[in-house]
Write a protein that holds these residues in place. Structure first.
Motif, PDB file in Angstrom:
ATOM      1  N   ARG A 131       0.958  -1.242  -0.118  1.00  0.00           N
ATOM      2  CA  ARG A 131       0.174  -0.050   0.007  1.00  0.00           C
ATOM      3  C   ARG A 131       0.945   1.392  -0.021  1.00  0.00           C
ATOM      4  O   ARG A 131       1.950   1.356   0.830  1.00  0.00           O
ATOM      5  N   ASN A 132       0.447   2.214  -0.575  1.00  0.00           N
ATOM      6  CA  ASN A 132       1.230   3.524  -0.804  1.00  0.00           C
ATOM      7  C   ASN A 132       1.008   4.309   0.407  1.00  0.00           C
ATOM      8  O   ASN A 132      -0.047   4.332   1.004  1.00  0.00           O
ATOM      9  N   LEU A 133       2.167   4.848   0.949  1.00  0.00           N
ATOM     10  CA  LEU A 133       2.014   5.617   1.976  1.00  0.00           C
ATOM     11  C   LEU A 133       1.362   7.192   1.487  1.00  0.00           C
ATOM     12  O   LEU A 133       1.324   7.356   0.704  1.00  0.00           O
ATOM     13  N   LEU A 134       0.284   7.485   2.435  1.00  0.00           N
ATOM     14  CA  LEU A 134      -0.564   8.698   2.059  1.00  0.00           C
ATOM     15  C   LEU A 134       0.102   9.875   2.446  1.00  0.00           C
ATOM     16  O   LEU A 134       0.844   9.927   3.758  1.00  0.00           O
ATOM     17  N   GLN A 135      -0.028  10.890   1.984  1.00  0.00           N
ATOM     18  CA  GLN A 135       0.451  12.165   2.209  1.00  0.00           C
ATOM     19  C   GLN A 135      -0.651  12.949   2.659  1.00  0.00           C
ATOM     20  O   GLN A 135      -1.732  12.492   2.771  1.00  0.00           O
ATOM     21  N   ALA A 136      -0.026  14.173   3.429  1.00  0.00           N
ATOM     22  CA  ALA A 136      -1.140  14.967   3.926  1.00  0.00           C
ATOM     23  C   ALA A 136      -2.476  15.390   3.016  1.00  0.00           C
ATOM     24  O   ALA A 136      -3.637  15.548   3.523  1.00  0.00           O
ATOM     25  N   GLY A 137      -2.111  15.549   1.968  1.00  0.00           N
ATOM     26  CA  GLY A 137      -3.236  15.969   0.777  1.00  0.00           C
ATOM     27  C   GLY A 137      -3.585  14.809  -0.027  1.00  0.00           C
ATOM     28  O   GLY A 137      -4.348  15.074  -1.024  1.00  0.00           O
ATOM     29  N   ALA A 138      -3.728  13.617   0.693  1.00  0.00           N
ATOM     30  CA  ALA A 138      -4.216  12.496   0.023  1.00  0.00           C
ATOM     31  C   ALA A 138      -5.802  12.579  -0.463  1.00  0.00           C
ATOM     32  O   ALA A 138      -6.431  13.215   0.534  1.00  0.00           O
ATOM     33  N   ALA A 139      -6.153  12.162  -1.556  1.00  0.00           N
ATOM     34  CA  ALA A 139      -7.624  12.314  -1.762  1.00  0.00           C
ATOM     35  C   ALA A 139      -8.367  11.503  -0.732  1.00  0.00           C
ATOM     36  O   ALA A 139      -8.115  10.351  -0.460  1.00  0.00           O
ATOM     37  N   LEU A 140      -9.628  12.075  -0.542  1.00  0.00           N
ATOM     38  CA  LEU A 140     -10.573  11.335   0.378  1.00  0.00           C
ATOM     39  C   LEU A 140     -11.859  10.997  -0.424  1.00  0.00           C
ATOM     40  O   LEU A 140     -12.325  11.369  -1.625  1.00  0.00           O
ATOM     41  N   GLY A 141     -12.115   9.568   0.051  1.00  0.00           N
ATOM     42  CA  GLY A 141     -13.383   9.104  -0.678  1.00  0.00           C
ATOM     43  C   GLY A 141     -14.314   8.525   0.358  1.00  0.00           C
ATOM     44  O   GLY A 141     -14.306   8.955   1.384  1.00  0.00           O
ATOM     45  N   VAL A 142     -15.164   7.452  -0.007  1.00  0.00           N
ATOM     46  CA  VAL A 142     -16.262   6.811   1.091  1.00  0.00           C
ATOM     47  C   VAL A 142     -15.448   6.425   2.153  1.00  0.00           C
ATOM     48  O   VAL A 142     -14.443   5.836   2.167  1.00  0.00           O
TER      49      VAL A 142
ATOM     50  N   ILE B  16      -8.462   6.884  -2.610  1.00  0.00           N
ATOM     51  CA  ILE B  16      -9.637   6.372  -3.453  1.00  0.00           C
ATOM     52  C   ILE B  16      -8.884   5.724  -4.805  1.00  0.00           C
ATOM     53  O   ILE B  16      -9.191   5.351  -5.595  1.00  0.00           O
ATOM     54  N   ALA B  17      -7.483   6.400  -4.829  1.00  0.00           N
ATOM     55  CA  ALA B  17      -6.910   6.151  -6.053  1.00  0.00           C
ATOM     56  C   ALA B  17      -6.187   4.690  -5.785  1.00  0.00           C
ATOM     57  O   ALA B  17      -5.458   4.111  -6.917  1.00  0.00           O
ATOM     58  N   GLU B  18      -5.876   4.077  -4.554  1.00  0.00           N
ATOM     59  CA  GLU B  18      -5.505   2.869  -4.234  1.00  0.00           C
ATOM     60  C   GLU B  18      -6.081   1.731  -4.821  1.00  0.00           C
ATOM     61  O   GLU B  18      -7.310   1.664  -4.542  1.00  0.00           O
ATOM     62  N   LYS B  19      -5.303   0.964  -5.387  1.00  0.00           N
ATOM     63  CA  LYS B  19      -5.844  -0.190  -6.060  1.00  0.00           C
ATOM     64  C   LYS B  19      -6.124  -1.376  -4.948  1.00  0.00           C
ATOM     65  O   LYS B  19      -5.306  -1.381  -4.111  1.00  0.00           O
TER      66      LYS B  19
ATOM     67  N   TRP C 174     -18.590  -5.912  -7.714  1.00  0.00           N
ATOM     68  CA  TRP C 174     -17.914  -5.757  -9.347  1.00  0.00           C
ATOM     69  C   TRP C 174     -17.442  -4.330  -9.457  1.00  0.00           C
ATOM     70  O   TRP C 174     -16.287  -4.081  -9.739  1.00  0.00           O
ATOM     71  N   ASP C 175     -18.236  -3.504  -9.299  1.00  0.00           N
ATOM     72  CA  ASP C 175     -17.794  -2.004  -9.815  1.00  0.00           C
ATOM     73  C   ASP C 175     -16.905  -1.468  -8.910  1.00  0.00           C
ATOM     74  O   ASP C 175     -16.176  -0.376  -9.367  1.00  0.00           O
ATOM     75  N   SER C 176     -16.660  -1.994  -7.792  1.00  0.00           N
ATOM     76  CA  SER C 176     -15.595  -1.611  -6.775  1.00  0.00           C
ATOM     77  C   SER C 176     -14.292  -2.137  -6.933  1.00  0.00           C
ATOM     78  O   SER C 176     -13.202  -1.981  -6.313  1.00  0.00           O
ATOM     79  N   GLY C 177     -14.086  -3.243  -7.853  1.00  0.00           N
ATOM     80  CA  GLY C 177     -13.145  -3.925  -8.133  1.00  0.00           C
ATOM     81  C   GLY C 177     -12.935  -5.536  -7.599  1.00  0.00           C
ATOM     82  O   GLY C 177     -11.798  -6.006  -7.954  1.00  0.00           O
ATOM     83  N   ILE C 178     -13.741  -5.874  -6.937  1.00  0.00           N
ATOM     84  CA  ILE C 178     -13.786  -7.167  -6.473  1.00  0.00           C
ATOM     85  C   ILE C 178     -13.759  -8.175  -7.659  1.00  0.00           C
ATOM     86  O   ILE C 178     -14.645  -7.977  -8.498  1.00  0.00           O
ATOM     87  N   ARG C 179     -13.008  -9.098  -7.580  1.00  0.00           N
ATOM     88  CA  ARG C 179     -12.793  -9.924  -8.907  1.00  0.00           C
ATOM     89  C   ARG C 179     -12.378 -11.543  -8.421  1.00  0.00           C
ATOM     90  O   ARG C 179     -12.361 -12.524  -9.264  1.00  0.00           O
ATOM     91  N   TYR C 180     -12.513 -11.725  -6.939  1.00  0.00           N
ATOM     92  CA  TYR C 180     -12.504 -13.015  -6.745  1.00  0.00           C
ATOM     93  C   TYR C 180     -13.907 -13.410  -5.874  1.00  0.00           C
ATOM     94  O   TYR C 180     -14.263 -12.688  -4.853  1.00  0.00           O
TER      95      TYR C 180
END
Length: 390
Positions: free
Chosen positions: A5-16, A47-50, A96-102
């Motif tokens: 996982r990428n380290l978040l910076q102070a200005g990271a995008a916020l999501g749900v 939210i950009a993290e896969k 599915w729309d959120s990226g689950i594929r298993y």
């Protein structure tokens, strides 16, 4: 291996779930959340993290590409919670729309109900775009009489079942699953519920195991060699069958339910994982939230009887999580996914909101100090991987 996982910076995008919330924890501590309630994700969500994946190019054995999956028990009206087809299809579409594929399911879940509902989504997708696992060991037959033993299912399909771990029964079970789901193949097949914890079997589980040694295990190996499936193993709530099977068969991957969670993981770390690592056998973690307990449900694993030590441990971890601006569900999901032995986790969900929050939890950067504090307080094992070691 997995992506980090990428380290978040102070200005990271916020999501749900990205706003640091404080309203859900008090309710969760009272263990009063209903089946439709959702423990909100706390912490910063990128939210950009896969979602995490396995880099499989160097693996000797099959591993699913996707480390975050979806368990199918709730889709079979698990825990005696009634869901309608539209609600479950909405949940599956959100996954599915959120990226689950298993996607993991089983004939036993709702006595075919979960498999049929999964098919409402998957039969309309390209088969190569997702990983699908189901299970063998029970043959379903139609009946006009309800089962005497209700198990965990509310309004299951009108079927009875019998245990069958023979070669013929195994092949029939796979074919029945393909028909119910409406797809051409399974990627992984798990031999289901060979365990003394299975109250249908008790100590007689070894008789069924011996049947599987002569039947299901060589048949699944043959199906793997024929290219009908990619991998097989065991889907069990206790490790007994694995300890016996590794000396007589060649499984690829095992679904361990109720055996590796932030609350209970010592045996897996000390015995089960090392045994599997020696043979390059990976693990899918089932019930990483202990049957919903770590998401605030008033049940532990598959029982309404919650052990007092687990209540105390929940409260202690939850308190430290709040101190670090996260929630216990987020910690639990990332904890279960962290070990290198683990190929995937398959938390269940009944609603689209539950899926949404679980996925958000996988995109939160948990402070390393949180894990250090848990280890210092002996709340998790010192040797437990947390994803912050590298």
């Amino acid at each position: 291996m997995m992506t980090r996982r990428n380290l978040l910076q102070a200005g990271a995008a916020l999501g749900v779930g990205s706003v640091v919330r404080s309203t859900a924890s008090a309710q969760a501590l009272k263990f009063q959340m209903s089946s439709g309630d959702v423990m909100k994700t706390k912490g910063l969500v990128d939210i950009a993290e896969k979602l995490p994946i396995n880099e499989t190019s160097g693996d000797k054995r099959y591993r699913p590409k996707f480390r975050m999956g979806l368990g199918g028990l709730a889709a079979g009206n698990g825990f005696n919670t009634v869901s309608n087809d539209e609600e479950i299809l909405g949940m599956l579409n959100k996954a599915w729309d959120s990226g689950i594929r298993y996607f993991d399911t089983a004939p036993f879940y709702g006595l075919s109900l979960s498999e049929r509902r999964y098919g409402d989504l998957l039969r309309n997708k390209k088969r190569e775009d997702y990983v699908l696992s189901s299970k063998v060991g029970r043959i379903l037959t139609p009946s006009s009489e309800p089962l005497e033993k209700k198990w965990h299912w509310a309004n299951p399909s009108p079927f009875h079942y019998k245990y069958d771990y023979t070669a013929a029964g195994t092949r029939r079970s796979v074919e029945d699953s393909l028909h119910r789901i409406g797809v051409s193949s399974l990627d992984i097949v798990f031999i289901h519920d060979l365990s003394p914890q299975n109250s249908d079997m008790g100590e007689d589980w070894t008789k069924y195991f011996d049947q599987a040694v002569k039947g299901a295990m060589p048949e699944l190996t043959k199906m793997r060699e024929e290219g009908m499936i990619k991998a097989w193993g065991f889907g069990i709530n206790t490790p007994h069958a694995i300890y016996k099977a590794v000396d007589v068969a060649d499984p690829d991957i095992c679904l361990l339910a109720l055996q590796y969670s932030i609350l209970d993981h010592q045996q897996a770390l000390e015995k089960t994982f090392p045994l599997l690592d020696e043979r390059d056998i990976s693990v899918v973690v089932g019930a990483p939230l202990n049957g919903g307990f770590l998401a605030g449900r008033d049940r532990f694993n598959y029982s309404s009887k919650i052990p007092q030590p687990m209540r105390k441990k929940f409260t202690a971890i939850d308190s430290i999580a709040k101190k670090h601006g996260i929630d216990i569900k987020t910690a639990a999901l990332q904890f279960a996914e962290a070990p290198s032995t683990v190929a995937a986790i398959v938390p269940g969900a009944r609603t689209a909101q539950q899926v949404e929050e679980n996925i958000a939890s996988m995109k939160v950067q948990i402070p390393a100090d949180f894990w250090r504090e848990l280890k210092a307080a002996n709340l998790i094992a010192e040797e437990a991987p947390t994803g912050t070691e590298s």
